[in-house]
Design an enzyme around this catalytic site. Sequence first.
Site, short mmCIF file in Angstrom:
data_model
loop_
_atom_site.label_atom_id
_atom_site.label_comp_id
_atom_site.label_asym_id
_atom_site.label_seq_id
_atom_site.Cartn_x
_atom_site.Cartn_y
_atom_site.Cartn_z
N ASP A 122 -0.81 7.97 -8.11
CA ASP A 122 0.41 8.06 -7.68
C ASP A 122 1.56 7.88 -8.70
O ASP A 122 2.54 8.62 -8.87
CB ASP A 122 0.79 7.36 -6.62
CG ASP A 122 0.09 7.90 -5.20
OD1 ASP A 122 -0.65 8.88 -5.19
OD2 ASP A 122 0.09 7.06 -4.26
N ASN A 150 0.85 -1.26 0.06
CA ASN A 150 -0.06 -0.02 -0.03
C ASN A 150 0.86 1.25 -0.14
O ASN A 150 2.06 1.26 0.30
CB ASN A 150 -1.10 0.21 1.37
CG ASN A 150 -2.12 -1.10 1.13
OD1 ASN A 150 -2.59 -1.30 0.10
ND2 ASN A 150 -2.35 -1.83 2.28
N CYS A 151 0.17 2.32 -0.27
CA CYS A 151 0.98 3.69 -0.53
C CYS A 151 1.54 3.85 0.74
O CYS A 151 1.08 3.83 2.05
CB CYS A 151 -0.18 4.70 -0.49
SG CYS A 151 0.20 6.45 -1.09
N PRO A 152 2.79 4.46 0.85
CA PRO A 152 3.53 4.88 -0.41
C PRO A 152 4.57 3.97 -1.15
O PRO A 152 5.17 4.16 -1.95
CB PRO A 152 4.32 5.96 0.07
CG PRO A 152 4.75 5.53 1.65
CD PRO A 152 3.38 4.73 2.10
N ASP A 169 -2.40 -1.42 -5.11
CA ASP A 169 -2.75 -0.27 -4.33
C ASP A 169 -3.60 0.75 -4.94
O ASP A 169 -3.37 1.04 -6.28
CB ASP A 169 -1.43 0.47 -4.01
CG ASP A 169 -1.58 1.94 -3.37
OD1 ASP A 169 -2.74 1.93 -2.70
OD2 ASP A 169 -0.93 2.52 -3.42
#
Length: 74
Positions: free
Chosen positions: A45, A12-14, A39
Amino acid sequence: MSAEIYDLRGLNCPLPVLRTAKRLAGMASGAILVVETTDPLAGLDIPAFCQQDGHQLISAETLDGGHRFTIVKG
């Protein structure tokens, strides 16, 4: 030139952007990297990262449960 596939599914982010940046840093200019991720924020992103860092986003696909991005290192 063949593409490297980088499986970042489950992160998951980041982390997808950070790991993509690190992988691209070790590649030659013009190299192709295919990034696969689950994600949900990667759809925003990864394209933003490519634009900011001067990489060319060849394709961005939405898959069942994730995304696949094809990036040419700038």
